[in-house]
Design an enzyme around this catalytic site. Structure first.
Site, mmCIF file in Angstrom:
data_model
loop_
_atom_site.group_PDB
_atom_site.id
_atom_site.type_symbol
_atom_site.label_atom_id
_atom_site.label_comp_id
_atom_site.label_asym_id
_atom_site.label_seq_id
_atom_site.Cartn_x
_atom_site.Cartn_y
_atom_site.Cartn_z
ATOM 1 N N SER A 6 0.832 -1.196 0.000
ATOM 2 C CA SER A 6 0.000 0.000 0.000
ATOM 3 C C SER A 6 0.874 1.257 0.000
ATOM 4 C CB SER A 6 -0.969 -0.023 1.184
ATOM 5 O OG SER A 6 -1.900 1.016 1.105
ATOM 6 N N ASP A 44 -2.971 6.060 -3.391
ATOM 7 C CA ASP A 44 -1.796 5.460 -2.776
ATOM 8 C C ASP A 44 -1.248 4.379 -3.714
ATOM 9 O OD1 ASP A 44 -3.903 3.671 -2.505
ATOM 10 O OD2 ASP A 44 -3.251 2.942 -0.549
ATOM 11 N N ASP A 72 -1.444 1.050 -4.045
ATOM 12 C CA ASP A 72 -2.278 -0.010 -4.617
ATOM 13 C C ASP A 72 -3.687 0.457 -4.955
ATOM 14 O OD1 ASP A 72 -3.082 0.110 -1.863
ATOM 15 O OD2 ASP A 72 -3.887 -1.920 -2.031
ATOM 16 N N ASP A 128 -6.326 1.790 -3.296
ATOM 17 C CA ASP A 128 -7.566 1.628 -2.535
ATOM 18 C C ASP A 128 -7.839 2.855 -1.661
ATOM 19 O OD1 ASP A 128 -5.702 1.286 -0.527
ATOM 20 O OD2 ASP A 128 -6.463 -0.657 0.148
#
Length: 464
Positions: A95, A230, A232, A234
């Site tokens: 992340s 961010d 990834d 999400d």
């Protein structure tokens, strides 16, 4: 600190995420959770992610289960594709945390794993390989097309017509999809800041240099907004025409409002202005972390399958629990944190009303939040310090002496103190990294920001 589950999947140092450990956790996931006969596999753009993904694929196939390799793509795109195929999924990502760390996010066919699932996975560690040989196929194109098509179909080709929108690409897995979707909805996308190396962008706590970049880009390119995510994808980031970032919990409230939601599930750290908004019938406050938000949403849906419920975190990751109506068509539920919906919904809402983002946000109840973190703080030190404040009113009074007298204490997750003047300070160690987070809420953004910085300074003096 060895890899472990935090608020968002398994996380650890890359050097500790060995092939043996990754394979062990993968086999434990397959033993503990349903996957529907196949596992969809995705990864972010960290240098370590391809090797970790290869270890995951090998372990899954070794259990005689097929792997659909979706390559580099947003976590919500992977979850959407796996859910549509009634399959499990594993996302290799750390992340927003630094590149020397990475992790795994696990999904069953119904969505993100629960805290109970995490316990079951831990209980199944140490299993021997089954010696199978599952198939490997490529699902990258289909997965990304399904995700981008979801928003083209729901919002239509004119939702953002006339807007110039900067796309801060950095190393986000959504950097190309954002460009495509923004253009498909009628706006003019402007690519900004693409990076060949991984940049750990924390949309909840942008560093000052990045915030300065946003303002400069807006002025240079005549932008109406800047968007990003961010690592990834999400978590969303949306900044106005001056480069000022709109907090994630404000994006969540606006998105819930635009989608016609009546019930909200969100962590206790989110902006409390939603309690003053007449659109919402019920608000459930949870611990921080998507598993807790999802559990609250599932409890609501367990009582009423047709409930118009949404969830979001303070970082803006948005979960849709019902079939909503977009400007051009229906939007099916997606019970995992998404970045695109809380970006597109406020942008389309503002344009439809003939407003700027600044004007749209100004129409909300005047409560403001800020957040930041101290890095490199050992978790055991953070927990000991916080436990003292939680248990000892005298210690709290001394620590918060300059802030005021407390009028309420909430221990739902960490320590959240409300003061007689209406200010709120919330302290909590990170669940994913050696960090200490501080959230604040006040009647002005400047006051909220000041509260965060002053209290992080005190914590640094004690724990730094």
């Amino acid at each position: 600190m060895p890899p472990k589950f935090g608020t968002s999947g398994l996380r650890g140092l890359v050097v500790e995420l060995t092939q043996e450990l990754v394979s062990d956790y993968t086999r434990a996931f397959l033993a503990a959770c349903p996957v529907g006969g196949a596992v969809y596999l995705g990864r972010d753009l960290r240098a370590s992610s391809p090797d970790i993904a290869a270890a995951v694929a090998g372990a899954v196939r070794g259990e005689g289960i097929d792997v659909v390799d979706c390559g580099v793509l947003p976590t919500p795109a992977l979850a959407l594709a796996a859910g549509q195929a009634k399959a499990g999924a594993i996302m290799v990502t750390g992340s927003h945390i630094p590149a020397d760390r990475n992790g795994l996010k696990f999904y069953t066919p119904s969505g993100e794993i629960s805290k109970a699932d995490e316990g079951a996975i831990n209980a199944n560690l140490g299993r021997a390989p089954a010696g199978g040989q599952g198939a490997l196929s490529d699902g990258s194109q289909a997965a990304t097309l399904a995700y981008s098509g979801r928003y083209r179909d729901a919002f239509g080709t004119e939702a953002l017509t006339g807007l110039r929108i900067g796309v801060y690409q950095h190393s986000s897995v959504a950097r190309d999809i954002m460009m495509e979707v923004i253009a498909a909805l009628g706006a003019t996308p402007v690519a900004l800041g693409r990076s060949d190396t991984f940049i750990p962008v924390d949309t909840e706590a942008l560093d000052p240099d990045t915030q300065t970049l946003l303002g400069g880009w807006c002025a240079e390119h005549g932008l109406d907004a800047v968007i990003s995510t961010d690592g990834d994808a999400d978590r969303p980031m949306l900044a106005n025409a001056q480069g000022q970032v709109i907090p994630g919990d404000v994006l969540g409230a606006l998105s819930a409002q635009s989608l016609g939601a009546r019930l909200i599930c969100t962590p206790v750290s989110s902006n409390s202005m939603i309690a003053q908004m007449s659109e919402f019938d019920e608000i459930t406050l949870t611990r921080i972390g998507s598993p807790f938000v999802i559990a609250a949403m599932e409890a609501v849906l367990g009582k009423d399958r047709d409930a118009s419920v949404v969830g979001y975190e303070a970082n803006g990751g948005f979960l849709l629990g019902f079939t909503a109506s977009g400007p051009a068509g229906p939007l099916a539920p997606l019970m995992t944190r998404d970045c695109l919906l809380p970006i597109l919904a406020p942008l389309a809402m503002a344009r439809a009303a003939g407003q700027s983002l600044t004007e749209l946000v100004a129409s909300l109840p005047p409560r403001f939040t800020a957040a930041d973190r101290l890095q490199g703080i050992a978790t055991e030190n953070s927990k000991a310090f916080l436990a003292e404040l939680q248990q000892d009113a005298g210690a709290r009074a001394a620590f918060f002496a300059e802030t005021g007298s407390e009028s309420g204490v909430d221990l739902t997750d960490g320590l959240r103190v409300t003061f007689t003047g209406g200010d709120v300070v919330h302290l909590r160690p990170s669940g994913n990294a050696p960090e200490f987070r501080c959230y604040a809420e006040a009647a002005s953004f400047e006051r909220a920001q000041s509260l965060v910085q002053s209290h992080l300074g005190k914590i640094a003096d004690k724990l730094g």
